[in-house]
Design a protein around this motif. Sequence first.
Motif, PDB file in Angstrom:
ATOM      1  N   ARG A 247      51.025  69.810  63.283  1.00 37.63           N
ATOM      2  CA  ARG A 247      50.920  68.546  64.014  1.00 37.63           C
ATOM      3  C   ARG A 247      50.449  68.750  65.446  1.00 37.63           C
ATOM      4  O   ARG A 247      49.772  67.891  66.002  1.00 37.63           O
ATOM      5  CB  ARG A 247      52.271  67.821  64.000  1.00 37.63           C
ATOM      6  CG  ARG A 247      52.603  67.274  62.627  1.00 37.63           C
ATOM      7  CD  ARG A 247      53.777  66.347  62.697  1.00 37.63           C
ATOM      8  NE  ARG A 247      54.179  65.919  61.364  1.00 37.63           N
ATOM      9  CZ  ARG A 247      55.027  64.924  61.129  1.00 37.63           C
ATOM     10  NH1 ARG A 247      55.580  64.279  62.143  1.00 37.63           N
ATOM     11  NH2 ARG A 247      55.347  64.582  59.903  1.00 37.63           N
ATOM     12  N   GLU A 248      50.806  69.875  66.066  1.00 40.00           N
ATOM     13  CA  GLU A 248      50.335  70.120  67.422  1.00 40.00           C
ATOM     14  C   GLU A 248      48.837  70.425  67.408  1.00 40.00           C
ATOM     15  O   GLU A 248      48.096  69.957  68.276  1.00 40.00           O
ATOM     16  CB  GLU A 248      51.124  71.253  68.089  1.00 40.00           C
ATOM     17  CG  GLU A 248      50.664  71.596  69.509  1.00 40.00           C
ATOM     18  CD  GLU A 248      50.655  70.402  70.474  1.00 40.00           C
ATOM     19  OE1 GLU A 248      51.409  69.432  70.255  1.00 40.00           O
ATOM     20  OE2 GLU A 248      49.860  70.434  71.440  1.00 40.00           O
ATOM     21  N   GLN A 250      46.784  69.278  65.232  1.00 39.88           N
ATOM     22  CA  GLN A 250      46.207  67.958  64.962  1.00 39.88           C
ATOM     23  C   GLN A 250      46.134  67.132  66.257  1.00 39.88           C
ATOM     24  O   GLN A 250      45.131  66.483  66.543  1.00 39.88           O
ATOM     25  CB  GLN A 250      47.109  67.249  63.945  1.00 39.88           C
ATOM     26  CG  GLN A 250      46.695  65.835  63.612  1.00 39.88           C
ATOM     27  CD  GLN A 250      47.701  65.164  62.670  1.00 39.88           C
ATOM     28  OE1 GLN A 250      48.797  65.678  62.422  1.00 39.88           O
ATOM     29  NE2 GLN A 250      47.330  64.019  62.139  1.00 39.88           N
ATOM     30  N   ARG A 251      47.196  67.190  67.057  1.00 45.73           N
ATOM     31  CA  ARG A 251      47.244  66.427  68.310  1.00 45.73           C
ATOM     32  C   ARG A 251      46.173  66.911  69.278  1.00 45.73           C
ATOM     33  O   ARG A 251      45.465  66.122  69.899  1.00 45.73           O
ATOM     34  CB  ARG A 251      48.631  66.580  68.950  1.00 45.73           C
ATOM     35  CG  ARG A 251      48.958  65.569  70.039  1.00 45.73           C
ATOM     36  CD  ARG A 251      50.311  65.852  70.669  1.00 45.73           C
ATOM     37  NE  ARG A 251      50.288  67.058  71.478  1.00 45.73           N
ATOM     38  CZ  ARG A 251      50.078  67.078  72.797  1.00 45.73           C
ATOM     39  NH1 ARG A 251      49.920  65.963  73.463  1.00 45.73           N
ATOM     40  NH2 ARG A 251      50.023  68.222  73.443  1.00 45.73           N
ATOM     41  N   GLN A 311      49.053  61.976  66.190  1.00 42.65           N
ATOM     42  CA  GLN A 311      50.046  62.730  65.415  1.00 42.65           C
ATOM     43  C   GLN A 311      50.778  61.672  64.613  1.00 42.65           C
ATOM     44  O   GLN A 311      50.839  60.529  65.074  1.00 42.65           O
ATOM     45  CB  GLN A 311      51.080  63.345  66.369  1.00 42.65           C
ATOM     46  CG  GLN A 311      51.048  64.818  66.479  1.00 42.65           C
ATOM     47  CD  GLN A 311      52.244  65.357  67.278  1.00 42.65           C
ATOM     48  OE1 GLN A 311      53.024  64.621  67.860  1.00 42.65           O
ATOM     49  NE2 GLN A 311      52.355  66.650  67.289  1.00 42.65           N
ATOM     50  N   ARG A 314      52.560  58.886  66.525  1.00 45.69           N
ATOM     51  CA  ARG A 314      52.310  59.060  67.964  1.00 45.69           C
ATOM     52  C   ARG A 314      50.866  58.679  68.288  1.00 45.69           C
ATOM     53  O   ARG A 314      49.946  59.054  67.577  1.00 45.69           O
ATOM     54  CB  ARG A 314      52.516  60.522  68.375  1.00 45.69           C
ATOM     55  CG  ARG A 314      53.910  61.048  68.121  1.00 45.69           C
ATOM     56  CD  ARG A 314      54.864  60.753  69.235  1.00 45.69           C
ATOM     57  NE  ARG A 314      54.324  61.148  70.533  1.00 45.69           N
ATOM     58  CZ  ARG A 314      54.911  60.881  71.690  1.00 45.69           C
ATOM     59  NH1 ARG A 314      56.063  60.242  71.724  1.00 45.69           N
ATOM     60  NH2 ARG A 314      54.357  61.244  72.826  1.00 45.69           N
ATOM     61  N   SER A 403      56.753  65.822  64.869  1.00 44.39           N
ATOM     62  CA  SER A 403      55.908  65.390  65.984  1.00 44.39           C
ATOM     63  C   SER A 403      56.651  65.703  67.275  1.00 44.39           C
ATOM     64  O   SER A 403      57.819  66.088  67.247  1.00 44.39           O
ATOM     65  CB  SER A 403      55.613  63.892  65.897  1.00 44.39           C
ATOM     66  OG  SER A 403      54.772  63.640  64.779  1.00 44.39           O
TER      67      SER A 403
END
Length: 614
Positions: A247-248, A250-251, A311, A314, A403
Amino acid sequence: MSEDYAALGLVAGIEIHQQLNTKEKLFCRCPTIIREAEEANGEFFRYLRATKSEMGELDRAAEEEMMQVRQFRYLTYDTTCLVENDEEPPAPMNQEALDIVLTIAKVCGMTPVPEIHTMRKLVIDGSNTSGFQRTALVAMNGILPGGAEIETVCLEEEAAQRIEDTFFSLDRLGIPLIEITTSPCLHTPEAVQETAAQIGMILRSTGRVKRGLGTIRQDINISIREGARVEIKGVQELDLISEVVRREAQRQVALLEIREELKKRGASIEKTPVDVTSLFSESKSRVLKNASMILAIKLNKCAGLVGREIQPGRRLGSEMSDYAKKCGVGGLFHTDELPAYGVTEEEVVNLKAALSASPEDCVIIVADKPQRCQCAIKQIIRRAEMAFEGVPKETRKMLEGGSTAYMRPLPGAARMYPETDVFQVRVTPERFADLEIPEMIDDTIARYMKEFGLTREVARQMAYSERRSAFEEVIASGIKPALAERAFNSTLRELSREGILITRIADDDIKTILCAINSGDIAKEALSPILSALAEGKKPEEACEIAAPKVTENELTLIIERIVTERSDFIRERGNAATGPIMGVVMKEVRGSVDGKVVNQILRESISRVLKTP
Ligand SMILES: [Zn+2]
């Protein structure tokens, strides 16, 4: 999103903090036990001045607010002393803790530093009464079997437990903590999780670390190419680590895409906030209606980007909101998600008109007391500007599901200086050489499978169990491994699933029961009811009486005869196939106090008599 992490240039490292299960704390002789707040025997206050570095570059007003002297409150116990209170100098370093850390360093093939110097690391959040944390570098340069490089291993003191905002409990302060830091050598989410699992396995193999939630904490450092280093604090669930990394990544990808989009659109930020308080005086949104001030800013050509998901759960707007919350506001509204939350279409039209916003623009508003509003809008502008740079360097905290949310800027090089109240400790080559390397749990699992014939899963459960040494002891004394495993693992798991408090069952009591089973005094079928009686606080003898009253062979024969007679129709119908079901009925009645083999033999004879009778 692409799964090709090599193409993304993913770089990650982890830092693992684990509490050590020593008798005494690191710099005093207090026990390392966790207390309930109700058990506290006193409390005191401390005033600590928070410095501005915590907030990065803030405007003066906000900075001054943060610079205020904060009052912290601490609970003391009859298991804490003046060292935790910071009213007495630290005692010499706990050598038991140091030996555990050196042992782990040895397992990882590290080189100990010849002389261990304790340092002070500034901590301004109140979690240390002294305003600093003591930490000592113990060893360097190791490598795990999987290839991950361990950079350093340190011995530190655990911080006080935060009860709420500025209120702390001192029972945890000073518990020895090992800090293991890998180099940024990991390149996939799976590699990060596997490395964390491997380090966790090594820690547990020593048998000398604390267990339970919060006793181990993982911090993960991640960046992708053109992104930035982000540190995610306090990940407690091992199974979530790969998801957190995914997820990081992806962010960061999403933030870089937004950066490109901003450039392409020629987007910009109006830096002068507009007071729009009067527009919402009749609003159905209670937050807006009740606010003493509402400020708005316009992000030119940013429509759709603030609301874009970066995310799961988010958006870019969430990031801005995190920054704004540092000023005490509850959050923000932006036109990508309005009308909603009680804000009407008409109010949105008026808002956009007040800021001369076109459909291509995004307007953000915050509502609160004037001082907070002004602080928050500046924070939002600051975060919006960062979107043009891409990924900000940040310390983030994990949210449920993996997230993350912004916590604070990434700290610079740790501000450390020598702790002159603690003598340095020399680690002689002899001391390091003499340390015994414990069997690694992975090897224990393999041994249990090979020597005891356990399946991999059961062997794994047993190897990680706190009852492992008791388990090995009874096998050494002649109990069959399968029975020992049932007593120390499978049956306890079943009882635990039924909601029985198995932690109340002492290993020694289980040993007593196993001896009784082994000598034929009770049947192994009685194990489960006896263990649940032990969990209720009964002594082993009582538990055996209640759970398995003695049944003589004569009594048993009578019981079987009666049950068989009652079910003679069923037996004639099923023939010998009736044995199984009736066996169950008999075992239930004698509550496992008799060996199943004996029951089976008598039952078979009895059934064949029925079948022979016309
Ligand atoms: Zn103490």
